[in-house]
Design an enzyme around this catalytic site. Structure first.
Site, mmCIF file in Angstrom:
data_model
loop_
_atom_site.group_PDB
_atom_site.id
_atom_site.type_symbol
_atom_site.label_atom_id
_atom_site.label_comp_id
_atom_site.label_asym_id
_atom_site.label_seq_id
_atom_site.Cartn_x
_atom_site.Cartn_y
_atom_site.Cartn_z
ATOM 1 N N HIS A 82 3.399 -39.672 -2.329
ATOM 2 C CA HIS A 82 3.567 -38.006 -2.181
ATOM 3 C C HIS A 82 4.701 -37.828 -1.065
ATOM 4 O O HIS A 82 4.597 -38.270 -0.059
ATOM 5 C CB HIS A 82 2.046 -37.787 -1.647
ATOM 6 C CG HIS A 82 1.080 -37.512 -2.477
ATOM 7 N ND1 HIS A 82 -0.064 -36.739 -2.179
ATOM 8 C CD2 HIS A 82 0.849 -38.115 -3.832
ATOM 9 C CE1 HIS A 82 -0.829 -36.924 -3.553
ATOM 10 N NE2 HIS A 82 -0.582 -37.651 -4.346
ATOM 11 N N TYR A 211 -4.248 -28.945 2.427
ATOM 12 C CA TYR A 211 -5.126 -28.411 3.643
ATOM 13 C C TYR A 211 -5.434 -26.871 3.590
ATOM 14 O O TYR A 211 -4.129 -26.323 3.941
ATOM 15 C CB TYR A 211 -4.296 -28.754 4.933
ATOM 16 C CG TYR A 211 -4.421 -30.250 4.935
ATOM 17 C CD1 TYR A 211 -3.729 -31.192 4.258
ATOM 18 C CD2 TYR A 211 -5.298 -31.068 6.033
ATOM 19 C CE1 TYR A 211 -3.663 -32.607 4.389
ATOM 20 C CE2 TYR A 211 -5.295 -32.455 5.965
ATOM 21 C CZ TYR A 211 -4.262 -33.253 5.195
ATOM 22 O OH TYR A 211 -4.472 -34.654 5.632
ATOM 23 N N PRO A 304 -10.866 -36.754 11.054
ATOM 24 C CA PRO A 304 -9.793 -37.484 9.711
ATOM 25 C C PRO A 304 -8.762 -36.140 9.243
ATOM 26 O O PRO A 304 -8.254 -36.434 8.396
ATOM 27 C CB PRO A 304 -10.914 -37.479 8.670
ATOM 28 C CG PRO A 304 -12.192 -36.974 9.002
ATOM 29 C CD PRO A 304 -12.036 -36.829 10.785
ATOM 30 N N LYS A 308 -5.406 -40.183 10.292
ATOM 31 C CA LYS A 308 -4.865 -41.239 10.900
ATOM 32 C C LYS A 308 -5.762 -42.653 11.118
ATOM 33 O O LYS A 308 -5.328 -43.603 11.855
ATOM 34 C CB LYS A 308 -4.630 -40.685 12.466
ATOM 35 C CG LYS A 308 -3.452 -39.809 12.608
ATOM 36 C CD LYS A 308 -2.199 -40.520 12.207
ATOM 37 C CE LYS A 308 -1.072 -39.680 11.218
ATOM 38 N NZ LYS A 308 -0.257 -40.487 10.721
ATOM 39 N N TYR A 393 2.374 -36.904 10.792
ATOM 40 C CA TYR A 393 1.442 -37.144 9.477
ATOM 41 C C TYR A 393 1.934 -38.260 8.719
ATOM 42 O O TYR A 393 1.228 -39.298 8.175
ATOM 43 C CB TYR A 393 1.485 -35.823 8.463
ATOM 44 C CG TYR A 393 0.237 -36.011 7.514
ATOM 45 C CD1 TYR A 393 0.535 -36.779 6.291
ATOM 46 C CD2 TYR A 393 -0.882 -35.115 7.729
ATOM 47 C CE1 TYR A 393 -0.382 -36.872 5.502
ATOM 48 C CE2 TYR A 393 -1.674 -35.116 6.698
ATOM 49 C CZ TYR A 393 -1.527 -36.111 5.528
ATOM 50 O OH TYR A 393 -2.701 -36.190 4.733
HETATM 51 P P1 FAS Z 1 -14.610 -50.305 10.499
HETATM 52 O O1 FAS Z 1 -15.602 -49.482 10.966
HETATM 53 O O2 FAS Z 1 -14.053 -50.019 9.326
HETATM 54 O O3 FAS Z 1 -15.189 -51.788 10.409
HETATM 55 C C1 FAS Z 1 -15.716 -52.636 11.499
HETATM 56 C C2 FAS Z 1 -16.499 -53.589 11.029
HETATM 57 O O4 FAS Z 1 -17.231 -54.394 12.042
HETATM 58 C C3 FAS Z 1 -17.434 -53.029 9.967
HETATM 59 O O5 FAS Z 1 -17.316 -53.913 8.487
HETATM 60 C C4 FAS Z 1 -18.782 -53.431 10.672
HETATM 61 O O6 FAS Z 1 -19.801 -53.569 9.658
HETATM 62 C C5 FAS Z 1 -18.472 -54.427 11.588
HETATM 63 N N1 FAS Z 1 -19.495 -54.785 12.695
HETATM 64 C C6 FAS Z 1 -20.091 -53.747 13.393
HETATM 65 N N2 FAS Z 1 -20.893 -54.295 14.418
HETATM 66 C C7 FAS Z 1 -20.717 -55.562 14.044
HETATM 67 C C8 FAS Z 1 -21.396 -56.600 14.717
HETATM 68 N N3 FAS Z 1 -22.252 -56.492 15.835
HETATM 69 N N4 FAS Z 1 -21.083 -58.006 14.338
HETATM 70 C C9 FAS Z 1 -20.201 -58.240 13.344
HETATM 71 N N5 FAS Z 1 -19.706 -56.992 12.426
HETATM 72 C C10 FAS Z 1 -19.870 -55.910 12.951
HETATM 73 N N6 FAS Z 1 -10.016 -42.249 8.315
HETATM 74 C C11 FAS Z 1 -9.197 -41.777 7.562
HETATM 75 O O7 FAS Z 1 -7.925 -41.931 7.919
HETATM 76 N N7 FAS Z 1 -9.463 -40.813 6.634
HETATM 77 C C12 FAS Z 1 -10.757 -40.426 6.302
HETATM 78 O O8 FAS Z 1 -11.027 -39.819 5.548
HETATM 79 C C13 FAS Z 1 -11.711 -41.406 6.845
HETATM 80 N N8 FAS Z 1 -13.034 -41.012 6.578
HETATM 81 C C14 FAS Z 1 -14.157 -41.829 7.328
HETATM 82 C C15 FAS Z 1 -15.376 -41.340 6.942
HETATM 83 C C16 FAS Z 1 -16.436 -42.408 7.565
HETATM 84 C C17 FAS Z 1 -17.917 -42.112 7.238
HETATM 85 C C18 FAS Z 1 -16.193 -43.287 8.646
HETATM 86 C C19 FAS Z 1 -17.109 -43.845 9.705
HETATM 87 C C20 FAS Z 1 -14.871 -43.253 9.052
HETATM 88 C C21 FAS Z 1 -13.764 -42.797 8.276
HETATM 89 N N9 FAS Z 1 -12.532 -42.837 8.538
HETATM 90 C C22 FAS Z 1 -11.317 -42.138 7.978
HETATM 91 C C23 FAS Z 1 -11.915 -43.811 9.495
HETATM 92 C C24 FAS Z 1 -12.050 -45.160 9.035
HETATM 93 O O9 FAS Z 1 -11.262 -45.201 8.056
HETATM 94 C C25 FAS Z 1 -11.823 -45.956 10.085
HETATM 95 O O10 FAS Z 1 -10.356 -45.416 10.780
HETATM 96 C C26 FAS Z 1 -11.244 -47.498 9.740
HETATM 97 O O11 FAS Z 1 -12.652 -47.956 8.804
HETATM 98 C C27 FAS Z 1 -11.279 -48.201 10.910
HETATM 99 O O12 FAS Z 1 -11.220 -49.669 10.548
HETATM 100 P P2 FAS Z 1 -11.919 -50.858 11.545
HETATM 101 O O13 FAS Z 1 -11.248 -50.440 13.011
HETATM 102 O O14 FAS Z 1 -11.570 -51.952 10.578
HETATM 103 O O15 FAS Z 1 -13.270 -50.173 11.601
HETATM 104 C C1 PHB Z 2 -9.092 -38.466 1.916
HETATM 105 O O1 PHB Z 2 -8.573 -38.512 0.907
HETATM 106 O O2 PHB Z 2 -10.253 -39.071 2.395
HETATM 107 C C2 PHB Z 2 -8.249 -37.872 2.814
HETATM 108 C C3 PHB Z 2 -7.380 -37.115 3.081
HETATM 109 C C4 PHB Z 2 -6.526 -36.474 4.088
HETATM 110 C C5 PHB Z 2 -7.197 -36.747 5.172
HETATM 111 C C6 PHB Z 2 -8.557 -36.861 5.360
HETATM 112 C C7 PHB Z 2 -9.287 -37.615 4.149
HETATM 113 O O3 PHB Z 2 -6.782 -35.964 6.200
#
Ligand code: FAS
Ligand code: PHB
Length: 400
Positions: A82, A211, A304, A308, A393
Site C-alpha cells: 500500500h 481511518y 493499535p 505499531k 506510520y
Molecule cells: P505476543 O503476545 O504475540 O507473544 C508472546 C508469547 O508469549 C505468546 O505466544 C504467549 O502465549 C507466550 N507466553 C506468555 N506467557 C508465557 C509463559 N509464562 N511461558 C511461556 N510463554 C508465555 N498490533 C498491531 O500492530 N495491530 C493490531 O491490530 C493489533 N491487534 C491486537 C489484538 C490483540 C487482541 C492483541 C493482544 C494484540 C494486538 N496487537 C496489534 C499487538 C500484537 O500484534 C503484538 O504487538 C504482537 O503480538 C507482539 O508480539 P510479541 O511481543 O511476540 O508478543
Molecule cells: C488491522 O488490519 O488489523 C489493523 C490495521 C491498522 C491498524 C490496526 C489494525 O492501525
C-alpha cells in the site's frame, strides 16, 4: 540443531527465549543467522499462537528485514503493498501517499501469516520449541548462567541453562516481573474507549485503509486479502461483545465510513470473527536486567491505531539479535546499549500511537472535536503534517 541434553531434565543452549510469538520466533531466526543456538519456551500450542488474529500492517523496515532473512516469499506472493492510507471525517476523505512523501510504504499481511512463515522456517531449521509448558520461571539473572525452568506437558520439570534469556512473553508473561521493582520503571495510559474488531468474508470496499473520525466514534476499514476485510469501531470500555449484533456493526461502519458519500458504498458480508480490544499505552524500563533482555509486548504496549505493535516487536529483536550474539562471544557493547537504543524507538512509536489515537477517537467533548478536526485538516493539507504522519506510520529505519 537441537540443544544439548546434559542431564535427565536439563537443556543447555546459548539463548533461552520465552514466548513463541513474533518477537520470540523472529529472534530465534535472527540468532540462527548469527550462528547462535536458542531454545524457545511457549505456554500455548503452536496452532493457537498461529491462529490469533492480531496485527495486519507491516511497515517498510519489517518487510525489509523479513525479506533479508529468507522470510519474504509468501509475503511477496500474497501480501499487498500500500502506498498510503485515507484519513476521513464527515464530508471529506483525503489520501496520504507515503511513497510520494517519504519513499517508504507498508504492506497488508496479517500477523497470522507472519507467524505461519516463522513457524515453517524454524521447523525447517530444526529449532527446538517447547510448546504447552507451564510454571515458567526465570533464575540467576545476574549470573553468567541464567536459566528458565518449566513443567513440560508430560509433567516433567525442565531447566534450560543459557548464556542469556530473551523475555518475549508478551504483556502477561513472567519476564517483565523478573526485573526487580527497585530498578523497574513503567508508564501507562488507559484510553476511555476500546475497539470492536470484526473479520468479514467480503472484498474490501477500498484500495487502502480508511481511518475515519466521526462524531459517533472512530472507524477503521482494513483488510487481509482481496476477499477478506477487517473492520474496527470505537466502543465504550467494557462493551459486552453481545451488545453489538452484526447488523449494528455494519450500520455503525456505514455511518462512520461515509456510505453513500460521493458515490462510495460499503459492501458487507458474513462476519467470521469478532472481539472487543481494550486500548492502552504501556512502557517498562529498563529492557534489560543482568542476562535478561525484554523484547516486544513484554516491554511495551501501544494502542493499535498506529499499526505499531507487531512492527515494534520486530524492531526490538532486530537490535537484540546482534547484541546477544556479541554477548555470547564475549563482547557486551551492543548488549549494554540495547535497552537505551530500543527505548528510543519504543517512545517514538508510543508517542505516534498516542497521537493517532488522540486525533481520531471522539470523547463527546465539543472542544476536543474541534481540535481533532483542525488537526486532521492540517495533516491533510500540509506537506509537513502529512510527512510527519507518513514517516511514523511507514516506519523509521531500524535503530532510529
Ligand atoms: P505476543 O503476545 O504475540 O507473544 C508472546 C508469547 O508469549 C505468546 O505466544 C504467549 O502465549 C507466550 N507466553 C506468555 N506467557 C508465557 C509463559 N509464562 N511461558 C511461556 N510463554 C508465555 N498490533 C498491531 O500492530 N495491530 C493490531 O491490530 C493489533 N491487534 C491486537 C489484538 C490483540 C487482541 C492483541 C493482544 C494484540 C494486538 N496487537 C496489534 C499487538 C500484537 O500484534 C503484538 O504487538 C504482537 O503480538 C507482539 O508480539 P510479541 O511481543 O511476540 O508478543
Ligand atoms: C488491522 O488490519 O488489523 C489493523 C490495521 C491498522 C491498524 C490496526 C489494525 O492501525
Amino acid at each position: 540443531m537441537t540443544a544439548t541434553l546434559t542431564t535427565m531434565d536439563e537443556v543447555r543452549t546459548q539463548v533461552a527465549i520465552i514466548g513463541a510469538g513474533p518477537a520470540g520466533m523472529v529472534l530465534s531466526h535472527l540468532l540462527a543467522a548469527e550462528g547462535i543456538e536458542s531454545v524457545v519456551v511457549e505456554t500455548r500450542t503452536e496452532a493457537y499462537v498461529a491462529s490469533r488474529i492480531r496485527a495486519g500492517i507491516l511497515e517498510q523496515s519489517t518487510v525489509d528485514l523479513l525479506r533479508a532473512n529468507g522470510l519474504g516469499g509468501r509475503l511477496d506472493a500474497e501480501g499487498h503493498q500500500h502506498r498510503g492510507i485515507y484519513l476521513q471525517w464527515p464530508g471529506e476523505r483525503h489520501h496520504l501517499d507515503f511513497v510520494d512523501l517519504t519513499g517508504r510504504s507498508v504492506w497488508v499481511y496479517g500477523q497470522t501469516e507472519v507467524q505461519k512463515d516463522l513457524v515453517a522456517a524454524r521447523h525447517a531449521a530444526g529449532q527446538q520449541v517447547f510448546y504447552e509448558v507451564a510454571d515458567t520461571a526465570l533464575h540467576d539473572l545476574s549470573s553468567d548462567r541464567p536459566s528458565v525452568t518449566f513443567t513440560s506437558p508430560s509433567g516433567s520439570s525442565v531447566r534450560v541453562v543459557a548464556d542469556a534469556i530473551a523475555g518475549c512473553d508478551g504483556s502477561f508473561g513472567p519476564s517483565r516481573g523478573a526485573v526487580p521493582e527497585s530498578v523497574r520503571q513503567s508508564w501507562e495510559r488507559l484510553y476511555p474507549y476500546s475497539w470492536l474488531g470484526i473479520l468479514a468474508n467480503v472484498a474490501p470496499s477500498t484500495d487502502e485503509l480508511i481511518y475515519a473520525w466521526h462524531p459517533d466514534g472512530f472507524a477503521l476499514h482494513s483488510m487481509r486479502s482481496d476477499t477478506v476485510s477487517r473492520f474496527y469501531v470505537q466502543v465504550p470500555n467494557d462493551t459486552p461483545i453481545g451488545e453489538w449484533s452484526d447488523d449494528r456493526v455494519w450500520e455503525a461502519l456505514a455511518i462512520r465510513l461515509g456510505h453513500g458519500q460521493d458515490g462510495w458504498s460499503l459492501e458487507t458480508g458474513p462476519v467470521t470473527s469478532r472481539a472487543v480490544l481494550p486500548m492502552r499505552s504501556f512502557v517498562a524500563s529498563p529492557m534489560r536486567h543482568g542476562r535478561l533482555f525484554l523484547a516486544g509486548d513484554a516491554a511495551h504496549i501501544v494502542p493499535p491505531t498506529g499499526a505499531k505493535g507487531l512492527n515494534l516487536a520486530v524492531a526490538d529483536v532486530a537490535l537484540l539479535a546482534p547484541a546477544l550474539a556479541g554477548l555470547v562471544r564475549g563482547s557486551s557493547a551492543l548488549a549494554d546499549a540495547y535497552s537505551d537504543t530500543a527505548l528510543r524507538r519504543v517512545w517514538r512509536c508510543t508517542h505516534f500511537s498516542w497521537w493517532m489515537t488522540s486525533m481520531l477517537h471522539t470523547s463527546g467533548d465539543p472542544f476536543d472535536a474541534e481540535l481533532q478536526l483542525s488537526q486532521l485538516r492540517w495533516v491533510c493539507s500540509s506537506d509537513a503534517g502529512a510527512t510527519g504522519l507518513a514517516e511514523n506510520y511507514a516506519g523509521l529505519p531500524i535503530g532510529f
